[in-house]
Design a protein around this motif. Structure first.
Motif, PDB file in Angstrom:
ATOM      1  N   TYR A 171      -0.819  -0.919   3.513  1.00  0.00           N
ATOM      2  CA  TYR A 171      -1.773   0.088   3.035  1.00  0.00           C
ATOM      3  C   TYR A 171      -1.044   1.191   2.265  1.00  0.00           C
ATOM      4  O   TYR A 171      -1.510   1.632   1.199  1.00  0.00           O
ATOM      5  CB  TYR A 171      -2.523   0.670   4.231  1.00  0.00           C
ATOM      6  CG  TYR A 171      -3.357   1.890   3.911  1.00  0.00           C
ATOM      7  CD1 TYR A 171      -4.612   1.767   3.329  1.00  0.00           C
ATOM      8  CD2 TYR A 171      -2.881   3.175   4.209  1.00  0.00           C
ATOM      9  CE1 TYR A 171      -5.377   2.890   3.042  1.00  0.00           C
ATOM     10  CE2 TYR A 171      -3.638   4.294   3.920  1.00  0.00           C
ATOM     11  CZ  TYR A 171      -4.881   4.148   3.343  1.00  0.00           C
ATOM     12  OH  TYR A 171      -5.629   5.266   3.054  1.00  0.00           O
TER      13      TYR A 171
ATOM     14  N   LYS B 251       0.055  -0.049  -1.199  1.00  0.00           N
ATOM     15  CA  LYS B 251      -1.084  -0.097  -2.119  1.00  0.00           C
ATOM     16  C   LYS B 251      -1.468   1.309  -2.575  1.00  0.00           C
ATOM     17  O   LYS B 251      -1.754   1.536  -3.747  1.00  0.00           O
ATOM     18  CB  LYS B 251      -2.273  -0.768  -1.444  1.00  0.00           C
ATOM     19  CG  LYS B 251      -2.113  -2.276  -1.222  1.00  0.00           C
ATOM     20  CD  LYS B 251      -3.335  -2.855  -0.545  1.00  0.00           C
ATOM     21  CE  LYS B 251      -3.175  -4.344  -0.307  1.00  0.00           C
ATOM     22  NZ  LYS B 251      -4.366  -4.930   0.401  1.00  0.00           N
ATOM     23  N   THR B 252      -1.449   2.235  -1.629  1.00  0.00           N
ATOM     24  CA  THR B 252      -1.792   3.628  -1.972  1.00  0.00           C
ATOM     25  C   THR B 252      -0.788   4.221  -2.938  1.00  0.00           C
ATOM     26  O   THR B 252      -1.146   4.979  -3.850  1.00  0.00           O
ATOM     27  CB  THR B 252      -1.848   4.482  -0.682  1.00  0.00           C
ATOM     28  OG1 THR B 252      -2.782   3.908   0.220  1.00  0.00           O
ATOM     29  CG2 THR B 252      -2.279   5.901  -1.003  1.00  0.00           C
TER      30      THR B 252
ATOM     31  N   LYS C 184      -3.750   1.636  -5.646  1.00  0.00           N
ATOM     32  CA  LYS C 184      -4.660   0.495  -5.496  1.00  0.00           C
ATOM     33  C   LYS C 184      -5.507   0.591  -4.241  1.00  0.00           C
ATOM     34  O   LYS C 184      -6.131  -0.345  -3.813  1.00  0.00           O
ATOM     35  CB  LYS C 184      -3.841  -0.807  -5.434  1.00  0.00           C
ATOM     36  CG  LYS C 184      -3.093  -1.097  -6.732  1.00  0.00           C
ATOM     37  CD  LYS C 184      -2.340  -2.420  -6.637  1.00  0.00           C
ATOM     38  CE  LYS C 184      -1.609  -2.715  -7.946  1.00  0.00           C
ATOM     39  NZ  LYS C 184      -0.880  -3.994  -7.877  1.00  0.00           N
ATOM     40  N   SER C 185      -5.517   1.764  -3.614  1.00  0.00           N
ATOM     41  CA  SER C 185      -6.311   1.938  -2.404  1.00  0.00           C
ATOM     42  C   SER C 185      -7.201   3.160  -2.539  1.00  0.00           C
ATOM     43  O   SER C 185      -6.826   4.130  -3.169  1.00  0.00           O
ATOM     44  CB  SER C 185      -5.387   2.079  -1.203  1.00  0.00           C
ATOM     45  OG  SER C 185      -6.127   2.312  -0.035  1.00  0.00           O
TER      46      SER C 185
END
Length: 322
Positions: free
Chosen positions: A313, A316-317, A321-322
């Protein structure tokens, strides 16, 4: 911390036992000197890793809501605590392997050329460690600023507290104050940490229960970040000493051949740092209830994700992308 303390203890026992072995190059010995050389060089990296892991702890301890966590996080939502700790600890362990490789080359060296190669590898490992520790120092100092100065400025400017704490704090620059540490004390003294917490508890009652702490524990909680900062600065002093010890003059240099420098710039700083972090340990500072709240705050922040999913997570952040 346990690996660090155990390794340092064994290392200094090895150093005491190696006193009688003074013939020729000490590194030709595969006994006590190698034990102390290896452990006293590598084990402080475990201390660094323990400190790095505290970044996330501080966010969850002093960030009483999801919004507050993002607010005091140095990089906002972009870099989350799990990925920060992972990157720093990864670099730390890379330093361990590089230093161990250099020490192994030195131990097996038969020629001056091989000694030079081993010395270069060893210096590279310590230099990388000094660089990563310096970066974390800047990162951690900004976190301390966000927790103890920025949060107070925002609290004082809130519409519910402006009349009580406005005034001079209204015109104080949020960003510029970071570069004026001499102003921090007056801002910190203008608003107590308890007042900020009591106000935030109205909307998010997941903060560390200061009211349930003893007077001693509240003081420990207040000064914990500063104590940890002092301990880490002492570790940085030791790290740069080790770099200069080998880089300036090598194994026959002045720093290497005078043990007083090892005592003053290695043994004493690390001993004080270890003592401080043992006295101000998480269990003593936060208490049993506080530790439970920290864990729950972390779970809420990551919406109950497992350790592997937390890292995914955060990655991605980091790339938006989150």
């Amino acid at each position: 911390m346990f690996l660090y303390l155990a390794g340092e203890t064994i290392g200094y026992v090895g150093r005491v036992l190696s006193v009688s072995n003074i013939a020729g190059y000490s590194l030709e010995s595969t006994g006590d000197y190698i034990i102390q050389f290896t452990l006293l060089t590598i084990c402080p990296n475990f201390f660094n890793a323990a400190i790095y892991s505290q970044y996330g702890r501080f966010l969850y301890a002093y960030g009483t809501s999801e919004t507050k966590i993002q607010e005091i996080n140095v990089f906002g939502k972009k870099f989350q605590p799990t990925i920060m700790s992972f990157i720093l600890i990864f670099i730390d362990f890379a330093c361990i392997f590089i230093q161990a490789a250099g020490g192994n080359i030195l131990r097996a060296a038969k020629t001056q050329q091989t000694l030079n190669i081993g010395n270069g590898v060893y210096i590279a490992g310590i230099a990388l460690q000094c660089f990563s520790m310096s970066c974390f120092t800047l990162l951690f100092s900004k976190l301390m600023y966000n927790i103890h100065v920025k949060s107070r400025l925002l609290f004082a400017r809130n519409k519910d507290t402006f009349e009580l704490y406005g005034g001079d704090l209204q015109t104080t620059s949020l960003n510029g104050t970071y570069f004026c540490p001499w102003k921090w004390a007056s801002i910190i003294n203008s608003v107590s940490l308890e007042e900020v917490y009591r106000y935030e508890e109205k909307s998010q009652p997941t903060t560390i229960p200061l009211e349930e702490m003893s007077t001693t524990q509240r003081k420990m909680f207040k000064y914990y970040p500063f104590i940890l900062t002092i301990a880490f600065i002492l570790a940085i002093i030791r790290c740069f000493y080790r770099l200069f010890e080998v880089a300036i003059g090598g194994w026959n240099g002045y720093l290497m051949s005078h043990e007083i420098f090892l005592i003053v710039l290695d043994f004493i700083p690390l001993s004080i740092g270890a003592l401080l972090t043992c006295i101000f340990s998480e269990g003593f500072v936060f208490g049993k209830q506080g530790i439970k709240i920290l864990k729950q705050t972390k779970l809420d922040h990551y919406q109950g994700k497992s350790s592997r999913k937390r890292l995914a997570y955060d990655i991605k952040t980091m790339f938006g992308k989150s």
